[in-house]
Design a protein around this motif. Structure first.
Motif, mmCIF file in Angstrom:
data_model
loop_
_atom_site.group_PDB
_atom_site.id
_atom_site.type_symbol
_atom_site.label_atom_id
_atom_site.label_comp_id
_atom_site.label_asym_id
_atom_site.label_seq_id
_atom_site.Cartn_x
_atom_site.Cartn_y
_atom_site.Cartn_z
ATOM 1 N N GLY A 56 0.787 -1.217 0.000
ATOM 2 C CA GLY A 56 0.000 0.000 0.000
ATOM 3 C C GLY A 56 0.825 1.276 0.000
ATOM 4 N N GLY A 57 2.146 1.158 0.034
ATOM 5 C CA GLY A 57 3.011 2.342 0.080
ATOM 6 C C GLY A 57 4.080 2.176 1.140
ATOM 7 N N ASN A 58 4.522 3.279 1.689
ATOM 8 C CA ASN A 58 5.564 3.245 2.716
ATOM 9 C C ASN A 58 4.937 3.136 4.098
ATOM 10 N N PHE A 59 5.579 2.342 4.956
ATOM 11 C CA PHE A 59 5.110 2.129 6.316
ATOM 12 C C PHE A 59 6.203 2.596 7.277
ATOM 13 N N PRO A 60 5.895 3.569 8.156
ATOM 14 C CA PRO A 60 6.939 4.066 9.069
ATOM 15 C C PRO A 60 7.239 3.050 10.175
ATOM 16 N N LEU A 61 8.520 2.914 10.488
ATOM 17 C CA LEU A 61 8.974 2.019 11.546
ATOM 18 C C LEU A 61 9.882 2.788 12.507
ATOM 19 N N THR A 62 9.832 2.419 13.769
ATOM 20 C CA THR A 62 10.717 3.010 14.765
ATOM 21 C C THR A 62 11.325 1.895 15.608
ATOM 22 N N ALA A 63 12.493 2.169 16.160
ATOM 23 C CA ALA A 63 13.160 1.229 17.061
ATOM 24 C C ALA A 63 13.643 1.989 18.290
ATOM 25 N N THR A 64 13.332 1.456 19.459
ATOM 26 C CA THR A 64 13.813 2.054 20.707
ATOM 27 C C THR A 64 15.222 1.549 20.991
ATOM 28 N N GLY A 65 15.832 2.116 21.988
ATOM 29 C CA GLY A 65 17.184 1.697 22.352
ATOM 30 C C GLY A 65 17.247 0.251 22.773
ATOM 31 N N SER A 66 16.222 -0.231 23.458
ATOM 32 C CA SER A 66 16.225 -1.636 23.859
ATOM 33 C C SER A 66 15.986 -2.562 22.677
ATOM 34 N N ASP A 118 23.841 1.004 13.736
ATOM 35 C CA ASP A 118 23.175 -0.278 13.550
ATOM 36 C C ASP A 118 21.742 -0.082 13.068
ATOM 37 N N GLY A 119 21.430 -0.645 11.919
ATOM 38 C CA GLY A 119 20.073 -0.585 11.382
ATOM 39 C C GLY A 119 19.392 -1.941 11.348
ATOM 40 N N SER A 120 20.015 -2.954 11.969
ATOM 41 C CA SER A 120 19.478 -4.307 11.894
ATOM 42 C C SER A 120 18.147 -4.458 12.630
ATOM 43 N N ALA A 121 17.935 -3.698 13.693
ATOM 44 C CA ALA A 121 16.659 -3.797 14.413
ATOM 45 C C ALA A 121 15.505 -3.342 13.523
ATOM 46 N N LEU A 122 15.725 -2.274 12.773
ATOM 47 C CA LEU A 122 14.679 -1.812 11.853
ATOM 48 C C LEU A 122 14.530 -2.752 10.658
ATOM 49 N N SER A 134 13.821 -10.664 3.112
ATOM 50 C CA SER A 134 14.918 -9.866 2.563
ATOM 51 C C SER A 134 14.596 -8.369 2.561
ATOM 52 N N ALA A 135 13.472 -7.976 3.130
ATOM 53 C CA ALA A 135 13.098 -6.556 3.154
ATOM 54 C C ALA A 135 14.024 -5.784 4.083
ATOM 55 N N THR A 136 14.349 -4.597 3.660
ATOM 56 C CA THR A 136 15.162 -3.698 4.481
ATOM 57 C C THR A 136 14.436 -2.370 4.624
ATOM 58 N N VAL A 137 14.934 -1.574 5.514
ATOM 59 C CA VAL A 137 14.320 -0.279 5.774
ATOM 60 C C VAL A 137 14.991 0.783 4.899
ATOM 61 N N GLN A 138 14.188 1.729 4.432
ATOM 62 C CA GLN A 138 14.721 2.856 3.659
ATOM 63 C C GLN A 138 14.620 4.119 4.511
ATOM 64 N N ALA A 139 15.367 5.111 4.123
ATOM 65 C CA ALA A 139 15.368 6.421 4.798
ATOM 66 C C ALA A 139 15.650 6.262 6.295
ATOM 67 N N LEU A 140 16.696 5.524 6.599
ATOM 68 C CA LEU A 140 17.087 5.284 7.986
ATOM 69 C C LEU A 140 17.679 6.555 8.586
ATOM 70 N N SER A 141 17.175 6.938 9.754
ATOM 71 C CA SER A 141 17.730 8.081 10.480
ATOM 72 C C SER A 141 17.780 7.750 11.962
ATOM 73 N N HIS A 142 18.663 8.428 12.660
ATOM 74 C CA HIS A 142 18.845 8.190 14.089
ATOM 75 C C HIS A 142 18.562 9.471 14.858
ATOM 76 N N THR A 143 18.122 9.304 16.087
ATOM 77 C CA THR A 143 17.859 10.447 16.964
ATOM 78 C C THR A 143 19.085 10.700 17.839
ATOM 79 N N ALA A 144 18.971 11.614 18.742
ATOM 80 C CA ALA A 144 20.080 11.957 19.640
ATOM 81 C C ALA A 144 20.126 11.069 20.883
ATOM 82 N N TRP A 145 19.156 10.196 21.064
ATOM 83 C CA TRP A 145 19.105 9.393 22.283
ATOM 84 C C TRP A 145 20.285 8.444 22.462
ATOM 85 N N PRO A 146 20.845 7.843 21.396
ATOM 86 C CA PRO A 146 22.047 7.035 21.641
ATOM 87 C C PRO A 146 23.208 7.861 22.198
#
Length: 154
Positions: A56-66, A118-122, A134-146
């Motif tokens: 259906g298009g792009n689906f946003p994903l997020t990953a926490t520190g844990s 590390d982008g493996s969690a996403l 085999s799907a991977t995430v596109q437009a990977l960005s990180h916040t300042a929390w790490p």
């Protein structure tokens, strides 16, 4: 008759007053607790975000520190336990506890900074969302929390 003078007798400066030792211990405990709390709390925040392509298009994903790594949270708990152990030990034991606390902080810094790249969690979340292993995430960005977790480890 004894020798009497209004000038105080000179004191030896070799021994530091016991108050300075207590103040430095209190400051170390305070900063250690604050650092461990920052590291522990930052692992609960969003560290990375990206999008996965679905039918259906792009689906946003997020990953926490844990999601990215559990090491900073675990080492923050070890650091808090070490801070409590300071009250149970004396002299040589305090040096051992301080070494444990230092190693915990160094581990938090290393794991948090490794989690930045590390982008493996996403990628795992993208594979689970799309049903394609085999799907991977596109437009990977990180916040300042790490970086906040790394600062807490310091």
């Amino acid at each position: 008759m004894e020798y009497v003078t209004a000038v105080p007798h000179p004191r030896s400066e070799a021994a530091a007053p016991p108050r300075s030792g207590r103040r430095s211990l209190a400051a170390a405990l305070l900063f250690g607790a604050l650092g461990a709390a920052v590291a522990l709390l930052s692992t609960r925040q969003r560290w990375a975000e990206g999008t996965a392509t679905v039918a259906g298009g792009n689906f946003p994903l997020t990953a926490t520190g844990s999601d990215v790594t559990g090491v900073p949270a675990a080492l923050a708990v070890v650091g808090l336990a070490a801070l409590v152990a300071v009250f149970a030990v004396r002299r040589t034991g305090r040096f051992a506890v301080a070494a444990l606390l230092t190693l915990s902080g160094a581990g938090i810094v290393a794991a948090a900074l490794a989690g930045v790249a590390d982008g493996s969690a996403l990628d795992e979340k993208a594979a689970a969302t799309t049903g394609d292993t085999s799907a991977t995430v596109q437009a990977l960005s990180h916040t300042a929390w790490p970086y906040a977790a790394a600062a807490g480890g310091v």
